[in-house]
Design a protein around this motif. Structure first.
Motif, PDB file in Angstrom:
ATOM      1  N   GLN A  51       0.833  -1.210   0.000  1.00 29.54           N
ATOM      2  CA  GLN A  51       0.000   0.000   0.000  1.00 29.54           C
ATOM      3  C   GLN A  51       0.865   1.256   0.000  1.00 29.54           C
ATOM      4  OE1 GLN A  51      -2.662  -0.329   3.333  1.00 29.54           O
ATOM      5  NE2 GLN A  51      -3.833  -2.016   2.435  1.00 29.54           N
ATOM      6  N   TYR A  52       1.963   1.202   0.756  1.00 32.58           N
ATOM      7  CA  TYR A  52       2.852   2.359   0.829  1.00 32.58           C
ATOM      8  C   TYR A  52       3.526   2.601  -0.524  1.00 32.58           C
ATOM      9  CZ  TYR A  52       6.287   5.576   2.831  1.00 32.58           C
ATOM     10  OH  TYR A  52       7.045   6.682   3.116  1.00 32.58           O
ATOM     11  N   ARG A  53       3.918   1.507  -1.203  1.00 36.39           N
ATOM     12  CA  ARG A  53       4.517   1.657  -2.523  1.00 36.39           C
ATOM     13  C   ARG A  53       3.534   2.296  -3.499  1.00 36.39           C
ATOM     14  NH1 ARG A  53       6.046  -3.902  -1.729  1.00 36.39           N
ATOM     15  NH2 ARG A  53       8.171  -4.087  -0.922  1.00 36.39           N
ATOM     16  N   GLN A  54       2.283   1.849  -3.444  1.00 34.96           N
ATOM     17  CA  GLN A  54       1.267   2.423  -4.318  1.00 34.96           C
ATOM     18  C   GLN A  54       1.061   3.905  -4.012  1.00 34.96           C
ATOM     19  OE1 GLN A  54      -2.303   0.053  -4.070  1.00 34.96           O
ATOM     20  NE2 GLN A  54      -1.291  -1.816  -4.770  1.00 34.96           N
ATOM     21  N   THR A  55       1.076   4.230  -2.715  1.00 33.17           N
ATOM     22  CA  THR A  55       0.936   5.636  -2.320  1.00 33.17           C
ATOM     23  C   THR A  55       2.104   6.456  -2.842  1.00 33.17           C
ATOM     24  OG1 THR A  55      -0.292   5.038  -0.318  1.00 33.17           O
ATOM     25  CG2 THR A  55       0.739   7.218  -0.369  1.00 33.17           C
ATOM     26  N   LEU A  56       3.316   5.926  -2.734  1.00 34.36           N
ATOM     27  CA  LEU A  56       4.497   6.629  -3.237  1.00 34.36           C
ATOM     28  C   LEU A  56       4.405   6.850  -4.750  1.00 34.36           C
ATOM     29  CD1 LEU A  56       7.444   4.972  -1.257  1.00 34.36           C
ATOM     30  CD2 LEU A  56       6.505   7.269  -0.962  1.00 34.36           C
ATOM     31  N   ASN A  57       3.893   5.854  -5.466  1.00 35.41           N
ATOM     32  CA  ASN A  57       3.735   5.998  -6.914  1.00 35.41           C
ATOM     33  C   ASN A  57       2.743   7.111  -7.243  1.00 35.41           C
ATOM     34  OD1 ASN A  57       5.544   3.904  -7.441  1.00 35.41           O
ATOM     35  ND2 ASN A  57       3.941   2.346  -7.513  1.00 35.41           N
ATOM     36  N   PRO A 130       9.567   3.258   9.995  1.00 29.18           N
ATOM     37  CA  PRO A 130       9.187   2.084  10.788  1.00 29.18           C
ATOM     38  C   PRO A 130      10.053   0.888  10.422  1.00 29.18           C
ATOM     39  CG  PRO A 130       7.580   2.496   9.053  1.00 29.18           C
ATOM     40  CD  PRO A 130       8.509   3.669   9.058  1.00 29.18           C
ATOM     41  N   PRO A 131      10.202  -0.070  11.326  1.00 26.54           N
ATOM     42  CA  PRO A 131      11.030  -1.251  11.051  1.00 26.54           C
ATOM     43  C   PRO A 131      10.554  -2.001   9.809  1.00 26.54           C
ATOM     44  CG  PRO A 131      10.450  -1.133  13.379  1.00 26.54           C
ATOM     45  CD  PRO A 131       9.629  -0.092  12.692  1.00 26.54           C
ATOM     46  N   GLY A 132      11.484  -2.402   8.977  1.00 29.59           N
ATOM     47  CA  GLY A 132      11.144  -3.187   7.800  1.00 29.59           C
ATOM     48  C   GLY A 132      10.788  -2.367   6.576  1.00 29.59           C
ATOM     49  N   PHE A 133      10.813  -1.042   6.682  1.00 31.70           N
ATOM     50  CA  PHE A 133      10.422  -0.182   5.567  1.00 31.70           C
ATOM     51  C   PHE A 133      11.619   0.606   5.018  1.00 31.70           C
ATOM     52  CE2 PHE A 133       6.358  -1.245   7.191  1.00 31.70           C
ATOM     53  CZ  PHE A 133       5.423  -0.984   6.207  1.00 31.70           C
ATOM     54  N   ASP A 134      12.807   0.052   5.119  1.00 29.65           N
ATOM     55  CA  ASP A 134      14.004   0.771   4.684  1.00 29.65           C
ATOM     56  C   ASP A 134      13.981   1.086   3.194  1.00 29.65           C
ATOM     57  OD1 ASP A 134      14.916   0.669   7.259  1.00 29.65           O
ATOM     58  OD2 ASP A 134      16.176  -1.096   6.951  1.00 29.65           O
ATOM     59  N   GLU A 135      13.563   0.107   2.383  1.00 25.80           N
ATOM     60  CA  GLU A 135      13.538   0.311   0.930  1.00 25.80           C
ATOM     61  C   GLU A 135      12.539   1.394   0.556  1.00 25.80           C
ATOM     62  OE1 GLU A 135      12.519  -2.222  -3.152  1.00 25.80           O
ATOM     63  OE2 GLU A 135      12.863  -3.266  -1.246  1.00 25.80           O
ATOM     64  N   GLU A 136      11.354   1.343   1.176  1.00 32.09           N
ATOM     65  CA  GLU A 136      10.326   2.343   0.885  1.00 32.09           C
ATOM     66  C   GLU A 136      10.749   3.721   1.398  1.00 32.09           C
ATOM     67  OE1 GLU A 136       8.932  -1.562   0.469  1.00 32.09           O
ATOM     68  OE2 GLU A 136       9.805  -0.622   2.244  1.00 32.09           O
ATOM     69  N   HIS A 137      11.407   3.734   2.543  1.00 28.14           N
ATOM     70  CA  HIS A 137      11.888   4.999   3.094  1.00 28.14           C
ATOM     71  C   HIS A 137      12.931   5.634   2.166  1.00 28.14           C
ATOM     72  CE1 HIS A 137      14.803   7.298   5.634  1.00 28.14           C
ATOM     73  NE2 HIS A 137      13.679   7.849   6.055  1.00 28.14           N
ATOM     74  N   ALA A 138      13.789   4.803   1.589  1.00 26.83           N
ATOM     75  CA  ALA A 138      14.801   5.313   0.665  1.00 26.83           C
ATOM     76  C   ALA A 138      14.150   5.924  -0.565  1.00 26.83           C
ATOM     77  CB  ALA A 138      15.754   4.188   0.262  1.00 26.83           C
ATOM     78  N   LYS A 139      13.102   5.284  -1.097  1.00 29.92           N
ATOM     79  CA  LYS A 139      12.425   5.824  -2.275  1.00 29.92           C
ATOM     80  C   LYS A 139      11.739   7.138  -1.936  1.00 29.92           C
ATOM     81  CE  LYS A 139       9.131   4.938  -5.955  1.00 29.92           C
ATOM     82  NZ  LYS A 139       8.222   3.978  -6.616  1.00 29.92           N
ATOM     83  N   ALA A 140      11.124   7.218  -0.751  1.00 33.52           N
ATOM     84  CA  ALA A 140      10.478   8.467  -0.338  1.00 33.52           C
ATOM     85  C   ALA A 140      11.506   9.594  -0.261  1.00 33.52           C
ATOM     86  CB  ALA A 140       9.789   8.274   1.012  1.00 33.52           C
TER      87      ALA A 140
END
Length: 256
Positions: A51-57, A130-140
């Motif tokens: 869901q977070y990836r979709q939101t980032l897109n 949050p823990p486990g969201f390093d990849e998504e955090h980097a894209k943000a």
């Protein structure tokens, strides 16, 4: 594993043996609950990350549109010298649109580069992912770096603010920039509010004679807008400064 059975009563070790099935069932239930809970957590985390990836897109598409819209708006406000000439040729309605009361009066662009966006980015949520969201955090973070500015946008300077402006460099480059700057000034301002004149040595004066054809041409030098001299330009600059000071004093008297 070693199991020690101790008893101080009369029941002996057999009393503990009766509780072993219950204890084992409790341990198994606890382990099963942990396993199921851990599996549910992982599934929920996977769903949340998707869901977070979709939101980032979606945010990326929105920011891209905002950045492009901002760039077009800024280029419309401070168009290229070529566009300024086109506006003059077709007698565009925007000719002379900058008036003395406007913030961009006597402003013109001197190049292109990165400028601050006209929208606001709130990146406070990126400080501690949050823990486990390093990849998504980097894209943000990459999105913030990509859209925290408007690229290839006009960089302008305002003569009303700086008072005077000098260009330094190779002669041809300086001459091109000077012509482009004056072209914009003439396009954006009325002749009754901005006048243009030039002082140059005889070798260079011919390259600035086009100023005489402008409706903004100031007849300061014996009725000429372009003065030719073989002497130091300092003398002419001092004379021009005296003229401007006299005009300023006259305006102050007239305004009461």
């Amino acid at each position: 594993m070693t199991v020690l059975l101790m008893s101080s009563g009369g029941g002996g070790a057999s009393s503990y043996l009766r509780f072993l099935p219950i204890m084992l069932a409790t341990y198994l239930a606890t382990g099963a609950t942990y396993f199921i809970g851990n599996r549910n957590y992982k599934r929920e985390q996977v769903e949340a990350k998707e869901q977070y990836r979709q939101t980032l897109n979606q945010v990326e598409l929105k920011l891209s549109d905002l950045q492009e819209t901002s760039q077009k708006a800024l280029l419309a406000i401070d168009p290229s010298p070529v566009e300024c000439l086109d506006r003059a040729r077709r007698s565009d309605a925007r000719l002379g649109e900058r008036r003395p009361a406007d913030l961009d009066f006597l402003a013109a662009r001197i190049g292109l580069g990165d400028v601050a966006p006209t929208y606001f980015l709130n990146d406070s949520d990126l400080k501690k992912p949050p823990p486990g969201f390093d990849e998504e955090h980097a894209k943000a973070g990459q999105l913030v770096s990509r859209f925290d500015h408007v690229p290839q946008a006009p960089i302008a300077t305002n003569l009303s603010a700086v008072g005077s402006l000098g260009f330094v460099g190779a002669r041809e480059a300086v001459a091109d920039l000077g012509r482009a700057f004056l072209c914009q000034i003439a396009t954006h301002h009325w002749p009754s509010e901005v006048q243009i004149a030039a002082v140059a040595n005889r070798e260079e004066a011919k390259n600035w004679q086009w100023i005489s054809g402008l409706p903004h041409a100031a007849r300061l030098f014996g009725g000429q807008a372009v003065a030719q001299t073989d002497t130091s330009l300092v003398t002419w600059m001092r004379a021009l400064e005296t003229e401007l000071q006299q005009r300023l004093q006259l305006m102050e008297v007239q305004s009461g």
